[in-house]
Design an enzyme around this catalytic site. Structure first.
Site, PDB file in Angstrom:
ATOM      1  N   HIS A  31       0.858  -1.128  -0.071  1.00  0.00           N
ATOM      2  CA  HIS A  31      -0.204  -0.006  -0.040  1.00  0.00           C
ATOM      3  C   HIS A  31       0.728   1.183   0.137  1.00  0.00           C
ATOM      4  CE1 HIS A  31      -4.321  -1.445   1.447  1.00  0.00           C
ATOM      5  NE2 HIS A  31      -3.569  -2.339   0.341  1.00  0.00           N
ATOM      6  N   TYR A  41      -9.067   5.536   8.229  1.00  0.00           N
ATOM      7  CA  TYR A  41      -8.889   5.702   9.633  1.00  0.00           C
ATOM      8  C   TYR A  41      -9.964   6.915   9.921  1.00  0.00           C
ATOM      9  CZ  TYR A  41      -4.597   3.351  10.466  1.00  0.00           C
ATOM     10  OH  TYR A  41      -3.765   1.931  10.522  1.00  0.00           O
ATOM     11  N   PRO A  71      -3.723   0.330  19.038  1.00  0.00           N
ATOM     12  CA  PRO A  71      -3.308  -0.064  17.524  1.00  0.00           C
ATOM     13  C   PRO A  71      -3.556   1.041  16.503  1.00  0.00           C
ATOM     14  CG  PRO A  71      -5.431  -0.763  18.324  1.00  0.00           C
ATOM     15  CD  PRO A  71      -4.759  -0.216  19.509  1.00  0.00           C
ATOM     16  N   LYS A 124       1.563  -0.091  14.965  1.00  0.00           N
ATOM     17  CA  LYS A 124       2.970  -0.046  15.362  1.00  0.00           C
ATOM     18  C   LYS A 124       3.413  -1.425  16.268  1.00  0.00           C
ATOM     19  CE  LYS A 124       4.687   3.220  13.272  1.00  0.00           C
ATOM     20  NZ  LYS A 124       4.091   2.556  12.007  1.00  0.00           N
ATOM     21  N   TYR A 162       4.238   6.728   9.810  1.00  0.00           N
ATOM     22  CA  TYR A 162       3.364   5.531   9.596  1.00  0.00           C
ATOM     23  C   TYR A 162       4.246   4.566   8.740  1.00  0.00           C
ATOM     24  CZ  TYR A 162      -0.938   2.687   8.498  1.00  0.00           C
ATOM     25  OH  TYR A 162      -1.848   1.856   8.496  1.00  0.00           O
TER      26      TYR A 162
HETATM   27  C1  PHB Z   1      -5.729  -4.278  11.189  1.00  0.00           C
HETATM   28  O1  PHB Z   1      -5.851  -4.458   9.920  1.00  0.00           O
HETATM   29  O2  PHB Z   1      -5.889  -5.217  11.952  1.00  0.00           O
HETATM   30  C2  PHB Z   1      -5.193  -3.020  11.430  1.00  0.00           C
HETATM   31  C3  PHB Z   1      -4.671  -2.199  10.529  1.00  0.00           C
HETATM   32  C4  PHB Z   1      -4.416  -0.892  11.008  1.00  0.00           C
HETATM   33  C5  PHB Z   1      -4.198  -0.747  12.419  1.00  0.00           C
HETATM   34  C6  PHB Z   1      -4.781  -1.525  13.133  1.00  0.00           C
HETATM   35  C7  PHB Z   1      -5.098  -2.844  12.629  1.00  0.00           C
HETATM   36  O3  PHB Z   1      -3.801   0.439  12.738  1.00  0.00           O
END
Ligand code: PHB
Ligand code: APR
Length: 394
Positions: A72, A201, A293, A297, A385
């Site tokens: 990505h 997000y 989460p 990270k 990120y």
């Molecule tokens: C996930 O796909 O489980 C996931 C992706 C990004 C995050 C946290 C969890 O920031």
């Protein structure tokens, strides 16, 4: 039984360290409390930084990730019914992340270890490290009713937040830093195509939401929930309805729903213990630190600890340099605190913290509007990120 490195825990940290060492001919034994099936049943993170991708390649376990993982170049922030793309590659000189589930990383590492005949004891009980402050530490455990003693040169505590390793260090030798957030994430896995090609997000007055994925046909979604919430109270329908309400209208309209494969609630916590070493014991990954989460990270920090410990152990066993390994903790902590900061900051900017948050809500929206309208702001988000560089050893 004798080995060079006793590894406690067969999560991604323990398995990756074991694999890297084994490829350099450094003997190691893994002791895991649960069964392999149980370990593979846990649904965890899914975003790998470039540094971790490179380390998996170095460990010789990247074939399936390279074939099936989804690189990505960006992700989206959604707020105020708007979507803004964070161009990761464009703001970091071409760096990107790889979408590939932690469960799959674990499966690949387990398969490699089995193929190479690495020694692992699953369902090992009463794992206990001893004499860590001497140069002859050992670990005792029981397995299938037999008692064992494993003598070693070093112990790697890769046994997660609830493990025995951190608890083996006298309390007065550790300093703990912690923040517990007043909410959790309810996650859902489903065999439905992801709503968009990239992760979203989303900040919303009802709470945070995240659209993620495991493949082109498997989605992973999350909604922020109160700590008192129970998974049983969340039917699939209720989950999908809540998710849609928190996404921009045009995204919600495209969402493909379907039955869930798994649902679970995880609390959010920031946690760091200092130092990460005690005599011949080194804490790795979740055993030493937890991040919420929101910045993706947790798994990546575990990989950077593994990278540091692996290279320091190479110095010890290849070059007899036992002095450098004393710097394990300080080397790791520099990178860890920066990732703690980024995870805390992303969490603060995107979640609903209380019912009386009019001022806070305006601050979050102003911050998101400012950051996403500024090249400097977007660069800050992007470079954190994709992952800050690994620390050098000398
Ligand atoms: C996930 O796909 O489980 C996931 C992706 C990004 C995050 C946290 C969890 O920031
Ligand atoms: N004895 C042996 N094994 C143990 C013990 C014990 N006393 N206690 C825990 N374990 C095992 C757990 O069963 C688990 O399999 O240690 C393993 C720890 O694995 P994880 O919790 O996955 O931790 P880690 O390997 O550091 O992985 C990094 O970062 O943010 C997270 O999702 C991410 O889980 C990932 C973690």
């Amino acid at each position: 039984m004798t080995t060079r490195v006793a590894i406690i825990g067969a999560g991604p940290s323990g398995l990756l360290l074991g694999q890297l060492l084994a490829r350099q001919g450094i003997a190691n034994v893994i002791l895991e409390r649960k069964s392999g099936e149980y370990v593979l049943g846990r649904i965890r993170a899914g975003v790998l930084e470039q540094g971790m991708v490179d380390l998996l390649r170095e460990a010789g376990v990247s074939e399936r990730m390279d074939a099936e993982g989804l690189p990505h170049d960006g992700f989206e922030l959604a707020f105020d019914n708007r979507r803004v793309r964070v161009d990761l590659a464009g703001h970091t000189g071409g760096k990107r992340v790889m979408i590939y589930g932690q469960t799959e990383v674990t499966r690949d590492l387990m398969a490699a270890r089995e193929a190479e005949g690495g020694i692992s004891y699953y369902e090992a009980d009463a794992v206990t490290p001893h004499d860590l402050e001497t140069d002859a530490p050992y670990v005792t455990f029981t397995h299938a009713g037999e008692s064992y003693r494993l003598d070693c040169a070093y112990v790697a505590g890769c046994d997660g937040y609830h493990g025995v390793s951190r608890r083996s260090i006298p309390e007065e030798r550790l300093k703990t830093f912690e923040r517990v957030y007043p909410f959790g994430w309810l996650g859902m896995l489903s065999d439905t195509p992801p709503v968009t090609d990239e992760l979203i997000y989303a900040r919303h007055d009802r709470g945070f939401a995240l659209c993620s994925m495991r493949s082109e046909s498997r989605s992973r979604y999350y909604v922020q929930v109160g700590l008192e919430e129970k998974v049983e109270d969340w039917s699939d329908e209720r989950f999908w309805d809540e998710l849609k309400r928190r996404l921009p209208d045009e995204v919600a309209a495209q969402l493909v729903t379907g039955p869930s494969l798994e649902k679970s609630i995880a609390p959010l916590r920031s946690f760091v213990v200092e130092p990460m070493q005690y005599g011949r014991l080194f804490l790795v990954g979740d055993a030493a630190h937890i991040v919420p989460p929101t910045g993706a990270k947790g798994l990546n920090l575990a990989a950077s600890d593994v990278n540091t410990l692996y290279r320091l152990l190479l110095k010890v066993f290849r070059e007899g340099r036992t002095d450098l390994i004393e710097r394990y903790s300080s080397t790791c902590l520099k990178r860890i605190w920066k990732a703690e900061r980024f995870s805390w900051w992303m969490t603060s900017m995107l979640h609903r913290f209380s019912d009386e948050e009019d001022f806070e809500a305006r601050m979050q929206l102003a911050e998101l509007d400012y950051l996403t309208g500024s090249e400097a702001g977007l660069t800050t988000i992007a470079e954190n990120y994709v992952g800050l560089p690994y620390e050098t050893l000398e």
